[in-house]
Design an enzyme around this catalytic site. Structure first.
Site, PDB file in Angstrom:
ATOM      1  N   ASP A 286      -6.510  -4.423   6.774  1.00 23.30           N
ATOM      2  CA  ASP A 286      -7.265  -4.904   5.789  1.00 23.30           C
ATOM      3  C   ASP A 286      -8.763  -5.029   6.096  1.00 23.30           C
ATOM      4  O   ASP A 286      -9.248  -4.879   7.206  1.00 23.30           O
ATOM      5  CB  ASP A 286      -6.861  -6.254   5.087  1.00 23.30           C
ATOM      6  CG  ASP A 286      -7.075  -6.507   3.670  1.00 23.30           C
ATOM      7  OD1 ASP A 286      -8.124  -5.882   3.294  1.00 23.30           O
ATOM      8  OD2 ASP A 286      -6.399  -7.405   3.221  1.00 23.30           O
TER       9      ASP A 286
HETATM   10  C1  NOJ Z   1      -9.450  -6.726   0.803  1.00 22.84           C
HETATM   11  C2  NOJ Z   1      -8.255  -7.077   0.241  1.00 22.84           C
HETATM   12  O1  NOJ Z   1      -7.435  -7.989   0.619  1.00 22.84           O
HETATM   13  C3  NOJ Z   1      -7.191  -5.826   0.068  1.00 22.84           C
HETATM   14  O2  NOJ Z   1      -6.168  -6.124  -0.695  1.00 22.84           O
HETATM   15  C4  NOJ Z   1      -8.019  -4.709  -0.362  1.00 22.84           C
HETATM   16  O3  NOJ Z   1      -7.261  -3.430  -0.730  1.00 22.84           O
HETATM   17  C5  NOJ Z   1      -9.265  -4.216   0.442  1.00 22.84           C
HETATM   18  N1  NOJ Z   1     -10.003  -5.539   0.561  1.00 22.84           N
HETATM   19  C6  NOJ Z   1     -10.173  -3.340   0.026  1.00 22.84           C
HETATM   20  O4  NOJ Z   1     -10.790  -3.543  -0.798  1.00 22.84           O
END
Ligand code: NOJ
Length: 747
Positions: A286
């Site tokens: 993430d």
């Molecule tokens: C953080 C989020 O937790 C995740 O779900 C997302 O895909 C990413 N950022 C990218 O934007």
């Protein structure tokens, strides 16, 4: 025909048929991947494991952390996120084509509930319990996004969510592992369509692996502490379902699980996912979750974090720059085996080959195709149907709904509330603002006015803003309501009040909205309240006092038309709640598939040294699976094919459902079981099947479910997936609380 030509045709046909055969194709791709890998330097390999956000002007120069464009040209970047549009993606891909090995970039984006056509939030879609519709919604998102040069969506989010304070409940399918698994499968199939390589397919990404939904206190990014029993039986099943559906990628999560950050968790990534489940795709971290292992207290610095993440099985580093700055050195230091790097790069390259990007890096970038997706009438019509299916009728006292257009001729409908004229308010979190502002979005006001026609007088007052503390608009709204024959209100949560980093400790209706509903109700006018929100909210006064309530979530582009169809009976609501709705925050976490205690309360008023609150019933305000229709359904008793059955046999359970009301309607018939005695205590009810049936007014249908021993399996203390002979209860009904029951034995 000359002999040479005919043998050439024969050989070509043979080659084509071999290539279209899955085995031959996989082998070819693996060979191609290896031939590229052989040419790569260590730095280029680490470059493939590196992903940056594209938040800069493509023609612009240096960012804080160096010139990203220069890094693309040097082959130091495998993927970018948040870069969209044919023009932009083409420009960046051209830069990648200037690199030594010309390895194409992957463009990823959070396409969570639609791209240009915004669909209901995933939690809303889950309320439809309609797998075909959910798959189709993902299909359209993929068609639109892939036409804008995107290859990869960071969806579906398949986290089980038992805590409505957690803002990210809006992105998932709610609290149930069975429903969640079905929806995970439908979404993966929808995004990936006929398979990677088709120009309308998006790679899907099952996230957040794992147990992110159990963040303590419902606070985003928080730690998770969970037994392996709960992990395997409740939180892992939707991920396993996504893997089995062929999901291309997984994203790990921000949380620690039992003290180990998911990003640095070898048990989750290498042992379970790539080991036991044999996942062949790649895992992306993430956003900065590799770097966040430092504040977690799991890694000393970015070098240590990159070693721990890579060795645990994390293949791509989203945005933290830990890999690009440290991994090559870590390999040279002997801290990360070269084989691990090769494995990660192989996984990433394989997807690029499967997408067909090595043949044509620009295959998804076609301006004409992109244009065709803007305000595409076919997609909008499908969105409207999806929105209708997502609406849940919570209450309809005295059949106030549906409204009858004929009876309303010459009468006045007052539309009141901060969402009535909302445009973007009904799109919800994770939807994009289009720079040209030309996207069609239907407000509830427009939808209702168009539907009611010119013979009905429509008047409007906002009453208050969404998060207002001021009562200044109340007088106007009350006066308006007094002059009307019927009042429709739309209240709820602002679109940035549920989503990432949008946890709330208080999940009541924000501001003075519930007070506004009260004063309008006091006018005595027939009142319908719609609630637009990104989570289960608490609205007890409304629930107890307002005759008709529709839970509308955030419904997307066609929200207003969908609401109007439901209000006027052109669509008979059929949605069922995918999460339990609490009475107060004090009940959270609340979920229907809980365990029995040694002292279960007999009912909500049983306080006699049993497991209960002295100041609150145990039951939710609205249970999982709940949702009404304009018609009524009655359930006959359960008839079983046998009282007991053997593991190699099938048990059938039938129930006759009758439409006893005035309208045609769809009912979702739900089947639950309970394993009465087991080596690990089992939930009081577990969903194991459901069927949607359409019944005309007055019609009856027999619904039959088949159960085998496989449906009775659970992960036992040793984490083996087993069934255990013994007594079971089976429940069939209209929601998790209102069921018929019968007993059977597994021999
Ligand atoms: C953080 C989020 O937790 C995740 O779900 C997302 O895909 C990413 N950022 C990218 O934007």
């Amino acid at each position: 025909m000359n002999k040479n030509l005919s043998s050439f045709i024969f050989l070509t046909t043979l080659l084509i048929s071999l290539l279209s055969n899955g085995y031959a194709q996989t082998k070819t791709i693996d060979q191609k991947v290896d031939s590229v890998l052989k040419l790569m330097t260590l730095n280029e390999k680490v470059g493939q494991m590196n992903q940056y956000n594209g938040d800069w002007d493509a023609t612009g120069p240096i960012t804080e952390t160096g010139d990203k464009q220069d890094q693309i040209r040097k082959g130091m970047l495998g993927s970018m996120l948040n870069v969209t549009g044919v023009e932009h993606t083409t420009e960046l891909q051209k830069m990648a084509m200037q690199s030594r090995l010309k390895i194409p970039l992957l463009f990823g984006q959070d396409i969570i509930h639609g791209y240009r056509t915004v669909f209901p939030i995933p939690l809303g879609e889950a309320a439809s319990w309609d797998m075909n519709a959910i798959e189709q919604s993902a299909r359209i998102a993929a068609t639109e996004a892939s036409a804008a040069g995107i290859h990869w969506t960071f969806a579906p989010m398949v986290d089980i969510a038992r805590d409505p304070r957690w803002g990210r409940v809006m992105e998932g399918a709610g609290e149930d592992p069975y429903l969640g698994s079905m929806i995970a499968t439908a979404r993966v199939k929808g995004f990936q369509g006929k398979g990677l390589g088709h120009t309308d397919a998006l790679m899907a990404c099952a996230k957040h692996y794992t147990a992110y939904g159990a963040a303590i206190g419902g606070r985003d990014y928080n730690s998770v502490d969970m037994s392996l029993n709960t992990l395997w039986n409740i939180y892992l099943p939707p991920f396993k379902a996504a893997e089995e559906a062929g999901v291309a990628t997984f994203m790990n999560s921000f949380n620690t699980l039992n003290g180990i950050p998911a990003t640095g968790n070898k048990y989750l990534q290498t042992d379970i996912l790539k080991g036991q489940w044999k996942f062949k795709g790649f895992i992306v971290s993430d956003w900065n979750s590799v770097g966040e292992m430092i504040p977690h207290g799991f890694a000393k610095d970015a070098y240590d974090a990159s070693v721990k993440a890579a060795n645990a099985g994390n293949d791509m580093d989203m945005e933290s720059r830990s890999y690009i700055q440290n991994l090559a050195k870590a390999v040279r230091d002997g801290k990360v085996p070269m084989a691990r790097i090769d494995d990660a790069v192989r996984r990433i390259l394989r997807k690029k080959f499967e997408l067909g990007l090595f043949n044509n890096p620009f295959k998804f970038s076609n301006k004409e195709r992109e244009q065709q997706q803007w305000n595409n009438p076919k997609n909008l019509a499908i969105e409207k149907t999806m929105a209708e299916k997502s609406i849940v009728l919570l209450k309809n006292k005295n059949q106030l709904l549906p409204l009858n257009k004929e009876n309303l001729k010459g009468k006045t409908i007052a539309l009141i509330g901060p969402f009535i004229k909302g445009v973007r308010d009904n799109l919800g979190f994770w939807s994009y603002t289009w720079p040209d502002d030309s996207a069609r979005i239907i407000s509830p006001y427009d939808g209702i006015k168009n539907k009611a026609g010119n013979d009905v007088n429509i008047v409007y007052a906002k009453g208050c803003n969404i998060n207002d503390t001021s009562l200044a608009g109340f007088v106007e709204a009350i006066e308006l309501a007094k002059k009307a024959d019927i009042v429709i209100m739309d209240v709820g949560e602002a679109p940035d009040w549920s989503g990432e980093a949008k946890s709330r400790s208080n999940i009541h209706l924000p501001g003075v909205q519930e007070q506004l509903v009260k004063v309008i109700a006091e006018t005595g006018k027939p009142l319908i309240v719609m609630i637009s929100a990104g989570r289960p909210l608490i609205f007890n006064w409304i629930a107890d006092n307002v005759p008709s309530i529709l839970y509308a979530w955030w419904l997307g582009t066609e929200a207003g038309d969908a609401m109007a169809d439901v209000l006027f009976g052109d669509y008979n609501p059929s949605g069922k709640l995918p999460m339990s709705f609490p009475r107060t925050e004090g009940q959270i976490p609340i979920y229907y598939n809980h365990l029995n205690t040694g002292r279960p309360a007999k009912n909500d008023s049983d306080l006699n040294y049993v497991s209960s609150y002295i100041d609150l019933p145990n039951s939710p305000k609205f249970p999982f699976g709940y949702g009404l229709s304009y018609t009524t359904f009655s359930y006959g008793d359960i008839s079983l094919s046998a009282k007991s059955f053997k593991p190699n046999e099938t048990l059938t359970a039938s129930v006759t459902i009758s439409n006893t009301g005035k309208y045609n309607g769809t009912e979702t018939v739900q089947l639950y079981i309970r394993d009465m005695v087991a080596s690990v205590v089992q939930p009081v009810k577990e969903l194991k099947g459901f069927q949607q049936i359409f019944l005309k007014a007055g019609e009856s249908k027999k619904v039959t479910f088949k159960l085998t021993a496989n449906d009775l399996k659970f992960y036992n203390e040793k984490l083996n997936y087993v069934y255990e002979p013994g007594d079971f209860k089976i429940f069939i009904g209209t929601n998790s609380n209102d069921v018929k029951e019968a007993d059977f034995t597994l021999q």
